[in-house]
Design an enzyme around this catalytic site. Sequence first.
Site, mmCIF file in Angstrom:
data_model
loop_
_atom_site.group_PDB
_atom_site.id
_atom_site.type_symbol
_atom_site.label_atom_id
_atom_site.label_comp_id
_atom_site.label_asym_id
_atom_site.label_seq_id
_atom_site.Cartn_x
_atom_site.Cartn_y
_atom_site.Cartn_z
ATOM 1 N N GLU A 157 0.864 -1.184 0.000
ATOM 2 C CA GLU A 157 0.000 0.000 0.000
ATOM 3 C C GLU A 157 0.899 1.232 0.000
ATOM 4 O OE1 GLU A 157 -3.562 -0.301 2.126
ATOM 5 O OE2 GLU A 157 -3.694 1.843 2.586
ATOM 6 N N LYS A 280 -4.108 -0.046 13.949
ATOM 7 C CA LYS A 280 -4.967 0.987 13.351
ATOM 8 C C LYS A 280 -6.390 0.566 13.660
ATOM 9 C CE LYS A 280 -6.231 2.986 8.833
ATOM 10 N NZ LYS A 280 -5.819 3.152 7.420
ATOM 11 N N GLU A 284 -10.689 4.767 9.210
ATOM 12 C CA GLU A 284 -10.868 4.383 7.797
ATOM 13 C C GLU A 284 -11.435 2.964 7.681
ATOM 14 O OE1 GLU A 284 -7.006 5.274 6.044
ATOM 15 O OE2 GLU A 284 -7.647 7.344 5.706
ATOM 16 N N ARG A 317 -2.312 3.747 16.839
ATOM 17 C CA ARG A 317 -2.224 4.940 15.974
ATOM 18 C C ARG A 317 -3.307 5.974 16.306
ATOM 19 N NH1 ARG A 317 -2.508 4.024 10.390
ATOM 20 N NH2 ARG A 317 -0.829 5.425 9.855
ATOM 21 N N ARG A 334 -11.475 17.883 9.928
ATOM 22 C CA ARG A 334 -10.684 16.670 10.121
ATOM 23 C C ARG A 334 -9.403 16.940 10.910
ATOM 24 N NH1 ARG A 334 -8.543 12.680 5.250
ATOM 25 N NH2 ARG A 334 -6.634 12.026 6.296
ATOM 26 N N ASP A 363 -2.631 14.365 6.809
ATOM 27 C CA ASP A 363 -2.141 13.094 6.288
ATOM 28 C C ASP A 363 -0.927 13.271 5.380
ATOM 29 O OD1 ASP A 363 -1.967 10.438 5.751
ATOM 30 O OD2 ASP A 363 -3.751 10.313 4.504
ATOM 31 N N GLU A 385 5.196 9.704 13.806
ATOM 32 C CA GLU A 385 5.129 8.907 12.570
ATOM 33 C C GLU A 385 5.382 9.791 11.356
ATOM 34 O OE1 GLU A 385 1.419 6.756 12.061
ATOM 35 O OE2 GLU A 385 1.981 6.002 10.087
ATOM 36 N N GLU A 391 3.977 9.083 -0.737
ATOM 37 C CA GLU A 391 2.592 9.059 -1.215
ATOM 38 C C GLU A 391 2.135 10.409 -1.774
ATOM 39 O OE1 GLU A 391 -0.267 7.904 1.739
ATOM 40 O OE2 GLU A 391 -1.966 8.187 0.390
ATOM 41 N N GLU A 509 6.956 21.437 -3.374
ATOM 42 C CA GLU A 509 5.921 22.258 -2.725
ATOM 43 C C GLU A 509 5.490 23.395 -3.657
ATOM 44 O OE1 GLU A 509 7.156 24.341 0.818
ATOM 45 O OE2 GLU A 509 5.096 24.624 1.471
ATOM 46 N N TRP A 539 -14.045 12.772 2.717
ATOM 47 C CA TRP A 539 -12.804 12.561 3.479
ATOM 48 C C TRP A 539 -12.374 13.766 4.319
ATOM 49 C CZ3 TRP A 539 -11.054 7.693 3.868
ATOM 50 C CH2 TRP A 539 -11.479 6.767 2.913
HETATM 51 C C1 GCU Z 1 -3.324 7.444 4.218
HETATM 52 C C2 GCU Z 1 -3.074 6.481 3.111
HETATM 53 C C3 GCU Z 1 -3.664 5.135 3.379
HETATM 54 C C4 GCU Z 1 -3.248 4.652 4.767
HETATM 55 C C5 GCU Z 1 -3.579 5.686 5.803
HETATM 56 C C6 GCU Z 1 -3.044 5.332 7.176
HETATM 57 O O1 GCU Z 1 -4.674 7.816 4.237
HETATM 58 O O2 GCU Z 1 -3.593 6.983 1.903
HETATM 59 O O3 GCU Z 1 -3.227 4.246 2.391
HETATM 60 O O4 GCU Z 1 -3.858 3.450 5.073
HETATM 61 O O5 GCU Z 1 -2.988 6.905 5.453
HETATM 62 O O6 GCU Z 1 -2.038 5.925 7.565
HETATM 63 O O7 GCU Z 1 -3.599 4.517 7.865
#
Ligand code: GCU
Length: 678
Positions: A157, A280, A284, A317, A334, A363, A385, A391, A509, A539
């Site tokens: 991921e 986690k 999400e 987390r 958020r 994020d 973290e 990403e 940036e 989101w």
């Molecule tokens: C971001 C990311 C996800 C990941 C999430 C996380 O949103 O796009 O892929 O799972 O962070 O840190 O849990």
Amino acid sequence: AWLQESPLPRAVPEAARRMAVYGPADDPLLCTAAAEWGRAVRAACGESPARLARDPGGAPSVPCVAMGLLSAMPRGLREAAQAALAGAPSDEAYAILPVDGQGVAVVSRTPAGVLYGVFHLIRRLRLGEPLHEPCVSSPKNAWRMLDHWDNADGTIERGYAGKSLFYRGGQIDFDEGRVRDYARLLASVGVNAIAINNVNVHETETRFLTEAHLPGVARLADVFRPYGIRVFLSINFASPVDLGDLPTADPLDPRVEDWWRATADRIYRHIPDFGGFLVKADSEFRPGPFTYGRDHADGANMLARALAPHGGVVIWRAFVYNCLMDWRDRRADRARAAYDHFVPLDGRFLDNVLIQIKNGPMDFQVREPVSPLFGGLSATNVMLEFQITQEYTGQQRHVCYLAPMWKEVLDFDTHARGPGSTVAEIASGRLFGRPHGGVAGVANVGDDVNWTGHSLAQANLYAFGRLAWDPSLDPAGIAREWARLTYGDDPDVVRTVVGILMASWPAYEAYTAPLGVGWMVNPGHHDGPNPEGYEYSKWGTYHYADWRGVGVDRTMATGTGYTGQYHEPMRSLYEHLETCPDELLLFFHHVPYTHVLHSGKTVIQHIYDAHFDGVEAVAWMIEAWRRLQGRIDPVRFERVLARLEDQMQRAVEWRDVINTYFYRKCGIPDARGLHIYP
Ligand code: GCU
């Protein structure tokens, strides 16, 4: 990568060609330390160093590299090392001491410390620095961790460097040599923990806790162990249900508590030095204690009790927010979420729980303020973290050296206990006298032959480890060290590589989302410009650009009240337009395009200028890199060049989409008369 094994263009000092090891002959980390030194010297001069016979009690009779445990060193050396290490708080600290002019000793209270010291000596050897310069180094952070978002099917991921190093076809299945080399890279920069699977734990990975998969996890742990790296698993909070054992995963149900205790016992039978769980939960769509009307402290503590008898920890987390938000509600924010969820729980977490907090409140955007949870929690262990994998910062197709961003975060003064209450002091646990602390990074590696897809992205992995060990290091200095270790001593090469790295985050940036507003990316994969990609989504990632202005009002006076999560003076600094730093203006305020920044430019002219300048910076990088042709090996030269040329196309796309977007919103032309597509 940075452990190059090319012959050195200069003589290797005599003393380096002999070594003596003090400590148990069968200690795996001491064996690693000796093997690494042997390997480095052999690579440098073609000959293995002579191993001097162990002479307990006696100092080596000839100048050599004497490495070992403080308790096992010959007397004179032991006394000197003891004095040197007296002020070093960590057991992983090491001292490097000159011995009789020519020789050198690497001493620590622990085998891991000896290994870190030997890697320091290897750096000196490769860099041509005097080996025997006295020094003491103690890691600032006890946990220096990499989080792999690898899935059992081999995908990663947010991975941009190929497939997983650990899994193939739904199994733990790996090339041992490759993973060992990875462990060497990590240990050489001081990393001591690794979570081996994605925080989003799917069906197969949920089974990693079972007898069927634990032998595989144990085999991975066996590879990492001699490098001082402890293995963690990301777990699924609903495991007792998903594995079919219980009807509930309620953390306060005694059956659930027993289930996790038995699970922990089973894991430790396979992996006696298992690190613990990364979780986690309620984030999400991941399961968590909320399902049962419980809170994060209930959930984390239950797991912590299962791990405590074995010395394990829970890394829980803080990335918890409502991902089903309504864009129509201007008060919902958020950015507030982590603080709002966790501050009320401060003081309720057990001592072997760490709350892992992303550097920013959103994020991993290219620019965010520091999460106010640092300084918000004072009676809870925390862990910082970072996202090493790029990403939102170019997906390893753009060069983006992140150490300068990380450094700003580490140095940020929260003022939680007055001036000097930096994030570095908080994450390490020092500011609030916490028993645990650390820094984690989401890994950027895969099975690509160069580890990171973009060769220059290796610098981020290197810098992560170096900063996690010592947050006081200078990012440019780390870049220089990395460039020399990786590409050799040619001053033009080093100057160019460092120049490109240091220009890269500001450039990225500049040509992407402006002034801290973030999120102008394509939904899902998060690559490339899409100014309204997340604007009307659930989101919670809005910028509210309209024909008059842009930005999010997060003030206490008229906005979401987010600024109130900071301590003074940061709270007031962000609250007021007059003091809010330009680079974060649109994160905190909604302003007209004609608002004048501290720089003297209007917001709209800043946007245009930054986007043109950012592309120019990439053009400069390409030109500079081209001049290195023939001075670095053709394979890396061509690959980096191809990535830079691709980056140019992408930067131009970003520039034009963003500039046109804002031009169409406000109708104000570029003051320099540069072309903006209508
Ligand atoms: C971001 C990311 C996800 C990941 C999430 C996380 O949103 O796009 O892929 O799972 O962070 O840190 O849990």
